[in-house]
Design a protein around this motif. Structure first.
Motif, PDB file in Angstrom:
ATOM      1  N   UNK A  83       0.828  -1.206   0.000  1.00 26.85           N
ATOM      2  CA  UNK A  83       0.000   0.000   0.000  1.00 26.85           C
ATOM      3  C   UNK A  83       0.865   1.259   0.000  1.00 26.85           C
ATOM      4  N   UNK A  84       0.268   2.339  -0.457  1.00 27.83           N
ATOM      5  CA  UNK A  84       0.940   3.634  -0.472  1.00 27.83           C
ATOM      6  C   UNK A  84       1.322   4.058   0.945  1.00 27.83           C
ATOM      7  N   UNK A  85       2.477   4.696   1.063  1.00 23.57           N
ATOM      8  CA  UNK A  85       3.006   5.204   2.337  1.00 23.57           C
ATOM      9  C   UNK A  85       3.138   4.111   3.402  1.00 23.57           C
ATOM     10  N   UNK A  86       3.537   2.920   2.948  1.00 21.88           N
ATOM     11  CA  UNK A  86       3.731   1.823   3.903  1.00 21.88           C
ATOM     12  C   UNK A  86       5.201   1.442   3.952  1.00 21.88           C
ATOM     13  N   UNK A  87       5.573   0.853   5.082  1.00 19.14           N
ATOM     14  CA  UNK A  87       6.911   0.309   5.244  1.00 19.14           C
ATOM     15  C   UNK A  87       6.784  -1.207   5.294  1.00 19.14           C
ATOM     16  N   UNK A  88       7.562  -1.881   4.480  1.00 20.52           N
ATOM     17  CA  UNK A  88       7.490  -3.332   4.354  1.00 20.52           C
ATOM     18  C   UNK A  88       8.886  -3.926   4.539  1.00 20.52           C
ATOM     19  N   UNK A  89       8.919  -5.254   4.671  1.00 20.00           N
ATOM     20  CA  UNK A  89      10.187  -5.938   4.855  1.00 20.00           C
ATOM     21  C   UNK A  89      10.242  -7.185   3.986  1.00 20.00           C
ATOM     22  N   UNK A  90      11.415  -7.420   3.415  1.00 18.60           N
ATOM     23  CA  UNK A  90      11.689  -8.630   2.635  1.00 18.60           C
ATOM     24  C   UNK A  90      12.770  -9.394   3.382  1.00 18.60           C
ATOM     25  N   UNK A  91      12.548 -10.692   3.589  1.00 14.39           N
ATOM     26  CA  UNK A  91      13.515 -11.523   4.304  1.00 14.39           C
ATOM     27  C   UNK A  91      14.242 -12.420   3.308  1.00 14.39           C
ATOM     28  N   UNK A  92      15.561 -12.466   3.459  1.00 13.33           N
ATOM     29  CA  UNK A  92      16.406 -13.323   2.632  1.00 13.33           C
ATOM     30  C   UNK A  92      17.022 -14.378   3.542  1.00 13.33           C
ATOM     31  N   UNK A  93      16.957 -15.637   3.101  1.00 13.75           N
ATOM     32  CA  UNK A  93      17.607 -16.726   3.830  1.00 13.75           C
ATOM     33  C   UNK A  93      18.626 -17.356   2.893  1.00 13.75           C
ATOM     34  N   UNK A  94      19.867 -17.417   3.368  1.00 11.52           N
ATOM     35  CA  UNK A  94      20.980 -17.943   2.578  1.00 11.52           C
ATOM     36  C   UNK A  94      21.531 -19.180   3.277  1.00 11.52           C
ATOM     37  N   UNK A  95      21.420 -20.336   2.622  1.00 10.70           N
ATOM     38  CA  UNK A  95      21.916 -21.596   3.161  1.00 10.70           C
ATOM     39  C   UNK A  95      23.369 -21.767   2.719  1.00 10.70           C
TER      40      UNK A  95
END
Length: 148
Positions: A83-95
């Motif tokens: 959504x507009x004016x939102x803060x989001x997070x992307x998670x990366x997992x590295x094996x």
């Protein structure tokens, strides 16, 4: 006839203006950090990194399936629309299993809105660090050298 042409031109102008006003730009998506470093880890360790971003554009966005360098990298995307004016997070997992030495991986993200004339916004996030070989890997390496 002139009135008719004027109305057509005005309609085309309004459609053009409307389509540009809904177009998002790459400046609408700002990551706190696009590159993260993990410290020296032992082989077999699962490295987890979070990339936080703020979206300030107008239309809601989705993220298409990310492009990763190898199957050792898993990307966990935010659920639902962004959504507009939102803060989001992307998670990366590295094996790090079977990965030794200096590692650097790039994840390519593509953001798109539901509008048909929408163009993709591509963002790259990177992580890097050093993976220390396990005792088993070192032993296997020494054994392979003796055979030669």
């Amino acid at each position: 006839m002139k009135s008719y042409l004027f109305k057509i031109n005005l309609s085309l102008l309004l459609i053009s203006v409307a389509s540009f006003s809904f177009a998002q730009t790459s400046d609408d998506i700002i990551f706190e950090k696009t590159t993260q470093k993990f410290m020296r880890v032992d082989e077999g360790h699962l490295v987890t990194l979070n990339y936080t971003f703020k979206y300030s554009g107008e239309p809601d966005l989705s993220i298409t399936t990310p492009t990763v360098d190898c199957s050792c990298t898993t990307v966990i995307l935010p659920e639902g629309k962004i959504k507009s004016n939102s803060t989001q997070s992307i998670t990366i997992k590295f094996d790090t299993k079977d990965k030794i030495g200096y590692q650097e991986r790039v994840v390519i993200l593509q953001f798109v809105s539901d509008y048909m004339d929408s163009r993709l916004i591509e963002k790259k996030i990177t992580f890097k660090g050093f993976v220390k070989a396990s005792k088993a890997t070192k032993k296997a390496y020494k054994m392979s050298k003796k055979k030669k």
